[in-house]
Scaffold this active site. Structure first.
Site, PDB file in Angstrom:
ATOM      1  N   SER A  89      33.070  35.691  40.610  1.00 53.90           N
ATOM      2  CA  SER A  89      34.349  34.381  40.221  1.00 53.90           C
ATOM      3  C   SER A  89      33.705  33.520  40.491  1.00 53.90           C
ATOM      4  CB  SER A  89      35.530  35.110  40.841  1.00 53.90           C
ATOM      5  OG  SER A  89      36.184  36.382  40.817  1.00 53.90           O
TER       6      SER A  89
HETATM    7  N1  SAH Z   1      34.493  40.466  43.409  1.00 54.25           N
HETATM    8  C1  SAH Z   1      33.682  41.134  42.247  1.00 54.25           C
HETATM    9  C2  SAH Z   1      33.391  40.369  41.504  1.00 54.25           C
HETATM   10  C3  SAH Z   1      33.980  41.696  40.671  1.00 54.25           C
HETATM   11  S1  SAH Z   1      33.698  41.208  38.874  1.00 54.25           S
HETATM   12  C4  SAH Z   1      32.511  39.905  43.215  1.00 54.25           C
HETATM   13  O1  SAH Z   1      32.833  39.350  44.142  1.00 54.25           O
HETATM   14  O2  SAH Z   1      31.553  39.375  43.083  1.00 54.25           O
HETATM   15  C5  SAH Z   1      35.356  42.959  38.460  1.00 54.25           C
HETATM   16  C6  SAH Z   1      34.162  44.383  39.074  1.00 54.25           C
HETATM   17  O3  SAH Z   1      35.328  45.111  38.625  1.00 54.25           O
HETATM   18  C7  SAH Z   1      33.798  43.937  37.651  1.00 54.25           C
HETATM   19  O4  SAH Z   1      32.496  45.377  38.970  1.00 54.25           O
HETATM   20  C8  SAH Z   1      33.580  45.711  36.966  1.00 54.25           C
HETATM   21  O5  SAH Z   1      32.899  46.796  37.311  1.00 54.25           O
HETATM   22  C9  SAH Z   1      34.969  46.144  38.233  1.00 54.25           C
HETATM   23  N2  SAH Z   1      36.024  47.255  38.299  1.00 54.25           N
HETATM   24  C10 SAH Z   1      36.949  46.714  36.597  1.00 54.25           C
HETATM   25  N3  SAH Z   1      37.576  48.294  36.601  1.00 54.25           N
HETATM   26  C11 SAH Z   1      37.576  48.203  37.812  1.00 54.25           C
HETATM   27  C12 SAH Z   1      38.528  50.195  38.615  1.00 54.25           C
HETATM   28  N4  SAH Z   1      39.026  50.659  38.018  1.00 54.25           N
HETATM   29  N5  SAH Z   1      38.322  50.038  39.396  1.00 54.25           N
HETATM   30  C13 SAH Z   1      37.030  49.317  40.079  1.00 54.25           C
HETATM   31  N6  SAH Z   1      36.336  48.704  39.894  1.00 54.25           N
HETATM   32  C14 SAH Z   1      36.662  48.342  38.730  1.00 54.25           C
END
Ligand code: SAH
Length: 238
Positions: A89
């Protein structure tokens, strides 16, 4: 003769080592300056005031959470690709969501969507324990590696579908979701302690979503505020 060769080699080696150390110290200072400028112009100027949040973002080396080719862009005002079609993000969004949780130092926090591990590191600078779930195995493993190299012992990562939360570790003092479901998952509301906060983007893929900040009251989530955002979708395990 051998002795001369030896001391020449030792001299050469120390020159190389000195150079490497000098370079990495220089690089560290360079990124620290970029980080400081990012906090001032993107975070403080936009109204984030919680001292613990500002301190955490000043400390966590965001450039070490992005792929090497994006390192120089790590402190810019936008999200960046982290592989597997996912993104880290924008710095301001990380700060806003973290502040919205009103964290205390003794808290235990659940994050859904570990991604690069950056948001987990920011949380871990503020609270006691961070539990984070990532559905894409390769991302979860990479984040584990990054966080252990940086010495974070209070972050626990699990690979799986975060929709169901982490019931064995509930209740949580705060829950942060960094991928967008179309509705707030019921298990996450259930795993929130009374009076605890959740911040979660809600809405369809590609559409503008609402970032919901809510407080657990009885069995429901009392909505406090919302703003338009765009996150990657929450996917479900098949
Ligand atoms: N917080 C992260 C940004 C993540 S982007 C950072 O600091 O880098 C969102 C993430 O959510 C992605 O890696 C994606 O694979 C994950 N995601 C999507 N659906 C999900 C689910 N059902 N359970 C866990 N993770 C999930």
């Amino acid at each position: 003769m051998n002795r001369i060769l030896c001391s020449l080699l030792v001299g050469l080696l120390s020159l190389i080592m000195g150079g490497v150390l000098f370079c990495s110290a220089q690089e560290r200072d360079h990124f620290a300056r970029l980080r400081e400028a990012m906090v001032a112009s993107q975070i403080v100027d936009r109204g984030i005031t919680d001292p613990a949040v500002l301190k955490a973002i000043r400390k966590v080396p965001r450039h070490l959470f992005v792929p090497e080719r994006y390192r120089s862009a790590a402190y810019r005002d936008h999200p960046l690709p982290i592989g597997s079609g996912q993104t880290i993000s924008q710095p301001y969004i990380v700060a806003f969501m973290t502040e919205a949780l009103s964290l205390k130092s003794g808290d235990r926090v659940l994050e859904i969507g570990t991604g690069s591990g950056y948001q987990a590191a920011v949380l871990a600078e503020i609270v006691q324990e961070v539990y984070s779930i990532e559905i894409v195995e390769i991302l979860g493993k990479r984040a584990k590696g990054t966080l252990s190299r940086l010495g974070y012992a209070n972050i626990h990562i699990r690979i799986g579908d975060g929709y169901r939360g982490w019931p064995e570790k509930a209740p949580f003092d705060a829950i942060i979701v960094t991928c967008a479901p179309t509705q707030i998952p019921r298990p996450l509301i259930e795993q929130l302690a009374e009076g605890a906060r959740m911040v979660i983007p809600v809405g369809r893929k590609g559409a503008v979503q609402r970032l919901v900040v809510g407080v657990k009251t009885g069995t429901a989530l009392q909505m406090e505020q919302a703003m338009p955002v765009r996150f990657v979708p929450m996917v479900r395990e098949r």
